[in-house]
Design a protein around this motif. Structure first.
Motif, PDB file in Angstrom:
ATOM      1  N   MET A 184       0.834  -1.198   0.000  1.00 55.45           N
ATOM      2  CA  MET A 184       0.000   0.000   0.000  1.00 55.45           C
ATOM      3  C   MET A 184       0.872   1.252   0.000  1.00 55.45           C
ATOM      4  SD  MET A 184      -3.100  -1.195   0.077  1.00 55.45           S
ATOM      5  CE  MET A 184      -4.086   0.190   0.636  1.00 55.45           C
ATOM      6  N   SER A 185       2.027   1.159   0.641  1.00 57.45           N
ATOM      7  CA  SER A 185       2.956   2.281   0.703  1.00 57.45           C
ATOM      8  C   SER A 185       4.207   1.944  -0.091  1.00 57.45           C
ATOM      9  CB  SER A 185       3.334   2.588   2.152  1.00 57.45           C
ATOM     10  OG  SER A 185       4.411   3.503   2.211  1.00 57.45           O
ATOM     11  N   TRP A 186       4.726   2.912  -0.822  1.00 58.72           N
ATOM     12  CA  TRP A 186       5.946   2.710  -1.590  1.00 58.72           C
ATOM     13  C   TRP A 186       7.141   2.420  -0.680  1.00 58.72           C
ATOM     14  CZ3 TRP A 186      10.407   5.813  -1.392  1.00 58.72           C
ATOM     15  CH2 TRP A 186      10.319   6.913  -0.535  1.00 58.72           C
ATOM     16  N   LEU A 188       1.309   0.042  -5.103  1.00 61.74           N
ATOM     17  CA  LEU A 188       0.279   1.014  -5.446  1.00 61.74           C
ATOM     18  C   LEU A 188       0.857   2.426  -5.525  1.00 61.74           C
ATOM     19  CD1 LEU A 188      -2.678  -0.337  -3.275  1.00 61.74           C
ATOM     20  CD2 LEU A 188      -1.911  -1.043  -5.551  1.00 61.74           C
ATOM     21  N   ILE A 189       1.797   2.609  -6.441  1.00 62.47           N
ATOM     22  CA  ILE A 189       2.398   3.919  -6.683  1.00 62.47           C
ATOM     23  C   ILE A 189       3.017   3.878  -8.073  1.00 62.47           C
ATOM     24  CG2 ILE A 189       4.716   3.432  -5.839  1.00 62.47           C
ATOM     25  CD1 ILE A 189       2.686   6.645  -5.143  1.00 62.47           C
ATOM     26  N   GLY A 240       0.404  13.109   4.890  1.00 63.62           N
ATOM     27  CA  GLY A 240       1.210  12.337   3.946  1.00 63.62           C
ATOM     28  C   GLY A 240       0.956  10.848   3.970  1.00 63.62           C
ATOM     29  N   GLY A 241      -0.232  10.426   4.409  1.00 62.41           N
ATOM     30  CA  GLY A 241      -0.575   9.013   4.365  1.00 62.41           C
ATOM     31  C   GLY A 241      -0.682   8.526   2.924  1.00 62.41           C
ATOM     32  N   ALA A 242      -0.480   7.232   2.720  1.00 62.89           N
ATOM     33  CA  ALA A 242      -0.437   6.674   1.363  1.00 62.89           C
ATOM     34  C   ALA A 242      -1.724   6.937   0.591  1.00 62.89           C
ATOM     35  CB  ALA A 242      -0.166   5.168   1.440  1.00 62.89           C
ATOM     36  N   GLN A 250       5.263   8.414   6.435  1.00 68.86           N
ATOM     37  CA  GLN A 250       4.833   9.758   6.032  1.00 68.86           C
ATOM     38  C   GLN A 250       6.039  10.672   5.806  1.00 68.86           C
ATOM     39  OE1 GLN A 250       2.337  11.034   9.265  1.00 68.86           O
ATOM     40  NE2 GLN A 250       1.002   9.231   9.114  1.00 68.86           N
ATOM     41  N   ILE A 251       7.073  10.508   6.612  1.00 63.15           N
ATOM     42  CA  ILE A 251       8.234  11.390   6.514  1.00 63.15           C
ATOM     43  C   ILE A 251       9.004  11.176   5.216  1.00 63.15           C
ATOM     44  CG2 ILE A 251      10.428  12.020   7.597  1.00 63.15           C
ATOM     45  CD1 ILE A 251       9.125  11.338  10.311  1.00 63.15           C
ATOM     46  N   PRO A 252       9.424   9.948   4.873  1.00 67.68           N
ATOM     47  CA  PRO A 252      10.106   9.773   3.579  1.00 67.68           C
ATOM     48  C   PRO A 252       9.198  10.082   2.390  1.00 67.68           C
ATOM     49  CG  PRO A 252       9.681   7.639   4.615  1.00 67.68           C
ATOM     50  CD  PRO A 252       9.407   8.689   5.653  1.00 67.68           C
ATOM     51  N   THR A 253       7.892   9.875   2.544  1.00 63.41           N
ATOM     52  CA  THR A 253       6.965  10.218   1.464  1.00 63.41           C
ATOM     53  C   THR A 253       6.983  11.718   1.202  1.00 63.41           C
ATOM     54  OG1 THR A 253       5.496   8.334   1.865  1.00 63.41           O
ATOM     55  CG2 THR A 253       4.543  10.244   0.757  1.00 63.41           C
TER      56      THR A 253
END
Length: 298
Positions: A8-10, A75-76, A187-189, A211-214
């Motif tokens: 769900m998150s990169w 999903l990115i 910054g949630g996915a 959220q931080i690296p995103t």
């Protein structure tokens, strides 16, 4: 046991060394994998269910479970990730937006928003971000721009902001985001992916985790503005948001990205990837059954 995973998150996408791309650690890979095994002692679970221990120099159990080597659906968009070698068999299908089928002929909620409305949506859980939400709410309200703020089940929300502020417990983002001028988010996915598809500028003030690296990566690519939570004073929030609203070059980049993602059929891409894996598995199974398969061990 063959299995397929969905990231769900990169941030959980693995590089060629089977380590998450979003959390680089300046240590030798073997030490990092050993640390993962200490933090996530899944080897105990293997023993409990009667599985043999993993090879001594194999990647950490956690990394082997969180991302399948058979197929990992991410999903990115691939271009969002840092340019480095990745673990094979990862398919990038673009962000999904969790858009629910419309069951009414009524106009989307976003149609009722005032032109230039900024959406403030940092979390779906009360008090998750401490006083950050209240700082954001006060700072943006003082700018006298139309503001739609979702407060979930939070009960500690100040009042008396003025008629430019609209507070809602919940709004369906698929009906609101496309009509917003900008989004202020943690910054949630889900929110990041939805904003990418809609081409809406974002000010990201991350709280924790991926959220931080995103936020850092989105800002690095010129697709969003990033403001660390510790630096999120009223003046800094207002300054960043004003700059974001006037950054026409960023708006143009987001428009190009939105058009690219909108042309992708994410569900179909994911289904095809799974079907291809199943087809390959069937071919291999038939080869074994017909004796055309050669196994070697050393």
């Amino acid at each position: 046991i063959p299995f397929v995973t969905v990231s769900m998150s990169w941030a959980t996408t693995l590089n060629a060394d089977a380590l998450p791309v979003a959390f680089p650690i300046p240590l030798p890979n073997r030490i990092v994998h050993s640390l993962f095994d200490v933090i996530f002692p899944l080897g105990r679970t293997r023993k409990q269910v009667g599985l043999p221990p993993r090879p001594k120099n194999a990647p950490a159990e956690f990394c082997s479970v969180v991302v399948s080597k058979l197929l990992n659906i991410v999903l990115i968009d691939r271009d969002f990730l840092p340019s480095q070698n990745l673990q094979e068999n990862q398919v990038f299908v673009g962000p999904t937006t969790f858009q629910m089928p419309r069951t009414t002929d009524e106009q989307p909620l976003g149609v009722s928003l005032e032109p230039g409305t900024v959406l403030l949506s940092t979390t779906t859980a009360a008090n998750m971000c401490g006083d950050l939400y209240r700082r954001l709410l006060k700072a943006i309200a003082q700018m006298r721009i139309p503001l739609l703020a979702t407060i979930a089940n939070d009960t500690d929300i100040p009042s008396g902001f003025g008629d430019n502020v609209r507070l809602e417990r919940f709004v369906p983002h698929d009906e609101v985001v496309p009509y917003a001028k900008a989004i202020v988010t943690h910054g949630g996915a889900g929110r990041v992916g939805r904003a990418f598809r809609s081409g809406i500028p974002r000010l990201i003030i991350p709280h924790n985790g991926d959220q931080i690296p995103t936020a850092i990566q989105a800002a690095k690519l010129g697709l969003a503005y990033y403001l660390p939570e510790k630096k999120a004073t009223a003046k800094a929030i207002q300054s960043k948001l004003k700059a974001l609203l006037k950054d026409h070059e960023l708006h143009a980049r987001l428009k190009v990205l939105s058009e690219k993602l909108s042309s992708m059929d994410s569900p179909q891409l994911a289904v095809k990837a799974i079907e291809d894996v199943l087809q390959d598995a069937q071919i291999n199974r038939e080869a074994i059954n017909t004796g055309d398969f050669i196994a070697s061990s050393y």
